[in-house]
Design an enzyme around this catalytic site. Sequence first.
Site, PDB file in Angstrom:
ATOM      1  N   TYR A  62      -2.906  40.723  -9.957  1.00 36.58           N
ATOM      2  CA  TYR A  62      -2.821  41.233 -11.341  1.00 36.58           C
ATOM      3  C   TYR A  62      -1.553  40.728 -12.020  1.00 36.58           C
ATOM      4  N   ASN A 118       2.430  53.333 -18.217  1.00 32.92           N
ATOM      5  CA  ASN A 118       2.049  54.289 -19.258  1.00 32.92           C
ATOM      6  C   ASN A 118       1.287  55.459 -18.644  1.00 32.92           C
ATOM      7  N   ILE A 130      -4.647  52.040 -23.403  1.00 34.51           N
ATOM      8  CA  ILE A 130      -3.555  51.878 -24.377  1.00 34.51           C
ATOM      9  C   ILE A 130      -4.106  51.393 -25.719  1.00 34.51           C
ATOM     10  N   SER A 146      -1.514  37.085 -12.771  1.00 34.02           N
ATOM     11  CA  SER A 146      -2.370  36.695 -13.912  1.00 34.02           C
ATOM     12  C   SER A 146      -1.708  37.074 -15.235  1.00 34.02           C
ATOM     13  N   LYS A 147      -1.005  38.198 -15.265  1.00 30.18           N
ATOM     14  CA  LYS A 147      -0.296  38.586 -16.499  1.00 30.18           C
ATOM     15  C   LYS A 147       0.877  37.624 -16.739  1.00 30.18           C
ATOM     16  N   PRO A 202      -1.584  46.790  -0.036  1.00 28.33           N
ATOM     17  CA  PRO A 202      -0.988  45.534   0.460  1.00 28.33           C
ATOM     18  C   PRO A 202      -0.018  44.947  -0.580  1.00 28.33           C
ATOM     19  N   ARG A 245       8.282  54.201 -10.074  1.00 24.98           N
ATOM     20  CA  ARG A 245       7.783  53.634 -11.323  1.00 24.98           C
ATOM     21  C   ARG A 245       8.560  54.262 -12.476  1.00 24.98           C
ATOM     22  N   THR A 294       3.332  43.356 -19.120  1.00 27.43           N
ATOM     23  CA  THR A 294       3.754  44.385 -18.168  1.00 27.43           C
ATOM     24  C   THR A 294       5.098  44.061 -17.523  1.00 27.43           C
ATOM     25  N   ASP A 295       5.773  45.102 -17.043  1.00 27.89           N
ATOM     26  CA  ASP A 295       7.021  44.889 -16.296  1.00 27.89           C
ATOM     27  C   ASP A 295       6.754  44.298 -14.908  1.00 27.89           C
ATOM     28  N   GLU A 296       5.484  44.351 -14.453  1.00 29.23           N
ATOM     29  CA  GLU A 296       5.184  43.890 -13.091  1.00 29.23           C
ATOM     30  C   GLU A 296       5.411  42.387 -12.921  1.00 29.23           C
ATOM     31  N   ASP A 320     -13.801  44.318 -27.961  1.00 31.87           N
ATOM     32  CA  ASP A 320     -13.689  44.795 -26.569  1.00 31.87           C
ATOM     33  C   ASP A 320     -14.984  44.471 -25.835  1.00 31.87           C
TER      34      ASP A 320
HETATM   35  P1  NAD Z   1      -7.480  49.251 -19.512  1.00 28.72           P
HETATM   36  O1  NAD Z   1      -7.972  48.640 -18.255  1.00 28.72           O
HETATM   37  O2  NAD Z   1      -7.522  50.724 -19.683  1.00 28.72           O
HETATM   38  O3  NAD Z   1      -8.275  48.634 -20.766  1.00 28.72           O
HETATM   39  C1  NAD Z   1      -8.526  47.272 -20.891  1.00 28.72           C
HETATM   40  C2  NAD Z   1      -9.565  47.096 -22.012  1.00 28.72           C
HETATM   41  O4  NAD Z   1      -9.799  45.687 -22.173  1.00 28.72           O
HETATM   42  C3  NAD Z   1     -10.908  47.741 -21.714  1.00 28.72           C
HETATM   43  O5  NAD Z   1     -11.383  48.425 -22.861  1.00 28.72           O
HETATM   44  C4  NAD Z   1     -11.812  46.557 -21.383  1.00 28.72           C
HETATM   45  O6  NAD Z   1     -13.170  46.790 -21.716  1.00 28.72           O
HETATM   46  C5  NAD Z   1     -11.199  45.463 -22.240  1.00 28.72           C
HETATM   47  N1  NAD Z   1     -11.456  44.121 -21.723  1.00 28.72           N
HETATM   48  C6  NAD Z   1     -11.348  43.694 -20.429  1.00 28.72           C
HETATM   49  N2  NAD Z   1     -11.684  42.387 -20.360  1.00 28.72           N
HETATM   50  C7  NAD Z   1     -11.963  41.982 -21.623  1.00 28.72           C
HETATM   51  C8  NAD Z   1     -12.353  40.744 -22.189  1.00 28.72           C
HETATM   52  N3  NAD Z   1     -12.518  39.634 -21.423  1.00 28.72           N
HETATM   53  N4  NAD Z   1     -12.558  40.681 -23.518  1.00 28.72           N
HETATM   54  C9  NAD Z   1     -12.408  41.789 -24.296  1.00 28.72           C
HETATM   55  N5  NAD Z   1     -12.071  42.980 -23.812  1.00 28.72           N
HETATM   56  C10 NAD Z   1     -11.841  43.081 -22.488  1.00 28.72           C
HETATM   57  O7  NAD Z   1      -6.003  48.701 -19.692  1.00 28.72           O
HETATM   58  P2  NAD Z   1      -4.725  49.421 -20.318  1.00 28.72           P
HETATM   59  O8  NAD Z   1      -4.078  50.226 -19.281  1.00 28.72           O
HETATM   60  O9  NAD Z   1      -5.101  50.021 -21.601  1.00 28.72           O
HETATM   61  O10 NAD Z   1      -3.802  48.148 -20.571  1.00 28.72           O
HETATM   62  C11 NAD Z   1      -3.839  47.438 -21.810  1.00 28.72           C
HETATM   63  C12 NAD Z   1      -2.889  46.259 -21.739  1.00 28.72           C
HETATM   64  O11 NAD Z   1      -1.563  46.741 -21.488  1.00 28.72           O
HETATM   65  C13 NAD Z   1      -3.191  45.289 -20.603  1.00 28.72           C
HETATM   66  O12 NAD Z   1      -2.934  43.994 -21.069  1.00 28.72           O
HETATM   67  C14 NAD Z   1      -2.206  45.663 -19.505  1.00 28.72           C
HETATM   68  O13 NAD Z   1      -1.900  44.552 -18.692  1.00 28.72           O
HETATM   69  C15 NAD Z   1      -1.018  46.118 -20.331  1.00 28.72           C
HETATM   70  N6  NAD Z   1      -0.132  47.120 -19.705  1.00 28.72           N
HETATM   71  C16 NAD Z   1      -0.659  48.272 -19.184  1.00 28.72           C
HETATM   72  C17 NAD Z   1       0.210  49.236 -18.657  1.00 28.72           C
HETATM   73  C18 NAD Z   1      -0.293  50.545 -18.095  1.00 28.72           C
HETATM   74  O14 NAD Z   1       0.504  51.311 -17.531  1.00 28.72           O
HETATM   75  N7  NAD Z   1      -1.573  50.883 -18.223  1.00 28.72           N
HETATM   76  C19 NAD Z   1       1.591  49.009 -18.661  1.00 28.72           C
HETATM   77  C20 NAD Z   1       2.073  47.795 -19.181  1.00 28.72           C
HETATM   78  C21 NAD Z   1       1.193  46.866 -19.714  1.00 28.72           C
HETATM   79  O1  DAU Z   2       4.143  48.792 -14.457  1.00 27.70           O
HETATM   80  C1  DAU Z   2       3.114  48.609 -15.389  1.00 27.70           C
HETATM   81  C2  DAU Z   2       1.792  48.638 -14.684  1.00 27.70           C
HETATM   82  O2  DAU Z   2       1.545  49.980 -14.309  1.00 27.70           O
HETATM   83  C3  DAU Z   2       0.641  48.083 -15.525  1.00 27.70           C
HETATM   84  O3  DAU Z   2       0.865  46.728 -15.789  1.00 27.70           O
HETATM   85  C4  DAU Z   2      -0.698  48.254 -14.795  1.00 27.70           C
HETATM   86  O4  DAU Z   2      -1.748  47.843 -15.630  1.00 27.70           O
HETATM   87  C5  DAU Z   2      -0.849  49.716 -14.447  1.00 27.70           C
HETATM   88  O5  DAU Z   2      -2.055  49.899 -13.721  1.00 27.70           O
HETATM   89  C6  DAU Z   2       0.344  50.230 -13.638  1.00 27.70           C
HETATM   90  O6  DAU Z   2       0.375  49.627 -12.319  1.00 27.70           O
HETATM   91  P1  DAU Z   2       0.732  50.483 -11.006  1.00 27.70           P
HETATM   92  O7  DAU Z   2       0.161  49.796  -9.852  1.00 27.70           O
HETATM   93  O8  DAU Z   2       2.159  50.845 -10.983  1.00 27.70           O
HETATM   94  O9  DAU Z   2      -0.091  51.833 -11.383  1.00 27.70           O
HETATM   95  P2  DAU Z   2      -1.034  52.797 -10.494  1.00 27.70           P
HETATM   96  O10 DAU Z   2      -1.306  53.996 -11.336  1.00 27.70           O
HETATM   97  O11 DAU Z   2      -2.175  52.075  -9.906  1.00 27.70           O
HETATM   98  O12 DAU Z   2      -0.057  53.223  -9.315  1.00 27.70           O
HETATM   99  C7  DAU Z   2       1.172  53.875  -9.584  1.00 27.70           C
HETATM  100  C8  DAU Z   2       1.865  54.079  -8.243  1.00 27.70           C
HETATM  101  O13 DAU Z   2       1.118  55.058  -7.493  1.00 27.70           O
HETATM  102  C9  DAU Z   2       1.899  52.829  -7.386  1.00 27.70           C
HETATM  103  O14 DAU Z   2       3.121  52.821  -6.644  1.00 27.70           O
HETATM  104  C10 DAU Z   2       0.723  53.002  -6.428  1.00 27.70           C
HETATM  105  C11 DAU Z   2       0.645  54.502  -6.251  1.00 27.70           C
HETATM  106  N1  DAU Z   2      -0.710  55.060  -6.018  1.00 27.70           N
HETATM  107  C12 DAU Z   2      -1.710  54.693  -6.868  1.00 27.70           C
HETATM  108  C13 DAU Z   2      -2.979  55.186  -6.678  1.00 27.70           C
HETATM  109  C14 DAU Z   2      -4.105  54.769  -7.596  1.00 27.70           C
HETATM  110  C15 DAU Z   2      -0.915  55.952  -4.982  1.00 27.70           C
HETATM  111  O15 DAU Z   2       0.027  56.315  -4.238  1.00 27.70           O
HETATM  112  N2  DAU Z   2      -2.181  56.448  -4.810  1.00 27.70           N
HETATM  113  C16 DAU Z   2      -3.229  56.085  -5.595  1.00 27.70           C
HETATM  114  O16 DAU Z   2      -4.374  56.545  -5.352  1.00 27.70           O
END
Ligand code: NAD
Ligand code: DAU
Length: 361
Positions: A165, A195, A18, A168-169, A298, A229, A139-141, A38
């Site tokens: 996770y 996302n 993101i 911690s958020k 789990p 989701r 996050t919504d989690e 980063d």
């Molecule tokens: P990501 O795992 O793709 O990227 C995280 C980035 O943070 C990486 O570039 C990593 O190198 C960097 N990073 C990790 N630890 C660090 C540290 N200690 N110092 C500096 N940089 C560090 O994550 P993402 O999916 O892009 O998510 C970005 C943010 O959005 C996160 O805070 C996540 O909780 C939040 N978020 C993600 C989603 C989603 O669906 N991906 C949804 C809601 C919220």
């Molecule tokens: O809701 C926001 C969150 O969405 C963010 O805060 C997290 O950073 C992001 O990783 C995401 O969490 P989820 O656990 O929902 O995303 P993930 O893509 O890991 O999984 C989406 C759904 O799919 C979840 O119900 C688990 C399931 N899944 C995931 C994987 C990786 C499977 O069924 N098989 C898989 O191999």
Amino acid sequence: MKGWKRMTILVTGGAGFIGGNFVLDWLAQSDEPVVNLDKLTYAGNLQTLAPLEGDARHVFVRGDIGDRACVDALLAKHQPRAVINFAAESHVDRSIHGPGEFIHTNVVGTFQLLEAVRGYWQALPQADKAAFRFLHVSTDEVYGSLAPQDAPFAETNRYEPNSPYSASKAASDHLVRAWHHTYGLPVLTTNCSNNYGPYHFPEKLIPLVIRNALAGQPLPIYGDGQQVRDWLYVGDHCSAIRRVLEAGRPGETYNVGGWNEKANLEVVNTICATLDALKPRADGQSYANQITFVTDRPGHDRRYAIDASKLMRELGWRPAETFDSGIRKTIEWYLANQDWVQSVESGQYREWVAKQYGETA
Ligand code: NAD
Ligand code: DAU
């Protein structure tokens, strides 16, 4: 904003999914420089930022948000008007295997970042102090899991995080809130749903399924695949963050979501059908034949859904993509950018896949 010697924002985690999309979007729409801090963990990828090579508006710094000396120096040197904190460990499954890094970055790292920012902010001249913003991306989690008939998460829902996770958020959100309440730091928090889009690391459901489908490998569905989701195209998340940064009220939280609730199995079937049309399998069979049900995660949260009406009502934000338009764009991007996917498949990636899926993915 008037009165600043320089217009600059500091983004953390801007080499991730993101954050990387946000930096690219930001510099496509504005000339305001971005300092990008980063750590480049397995999830950070400089290839995402390759379009910015040689662009003086983008300064990349490899470092940890928990490193006070590093963050203090960056703030003193670049004098940003805002900090946007994307940096985090973000994958739920990894947090189950090893929660330590999640506490290190998401909790202790956010604390150290807040302290560095507080020191910088307190010394600013009054006008700059009032205009400064710390935007925390969450996050919504943190709200836990919904039953089928429950209303979507509102900002007023209680926090009930269920995974290492999300716990911690949730902790980081509480720190951000407290730094506002106690010290007056002008913070904004966004809580976003799932996302998807370009540059998404292929450990998460959508990019993993696209990658495995094209590689002829199993498409792993946890449990019965009926977990829900609420999917948001990453470009819409970026526009929401820009809008909150611009007009959000300090101390407030804003939920961000796409009104796109889908069961995982439906998402995977949509990806398969789109790939069947865009890049049919050589044997003429559907990619859906690769679907494989595997052991559930789990503590797996059953349903997330976001009520984004506060953001829409107060700040006029709307998502531009539907799930159908966004998922098609995403699949087309992956088909056109297989070199990016290969660039993130290091030894570390293969080790993760072996640990999580054994021989099945
Ligand atoms: P990501 O795992 O793709 O990227 C995280 C980035 O943070 C990486 O570039 C990593 O190198 C960097 N990073 C990790 N630890 C660090 C540290 N200690 N110092 C500096 N940089 C560090 O994550 P993402 O999916 O892009 O998510 C970005 C943010 O959005 C996160 O805070 C996540 O909780 C939040 N978020 C993600 C989603 C989603 O669906 N991906 C949804 C809601 C919220
Ligand atoms: O809701 C926001 C969150 O969405 C963010 O805060 C997290 O950073 C992001 O990783 C995401 O969490 P989820 O656990 O929902 O995303 P993930 O893509 O890991 O999984 C989406 C759904 O799919 C979840 O119900 C688990 C399931 N899944 C995931 C994987 C990786 C499977 O069924 N098989 C898989 O191999």
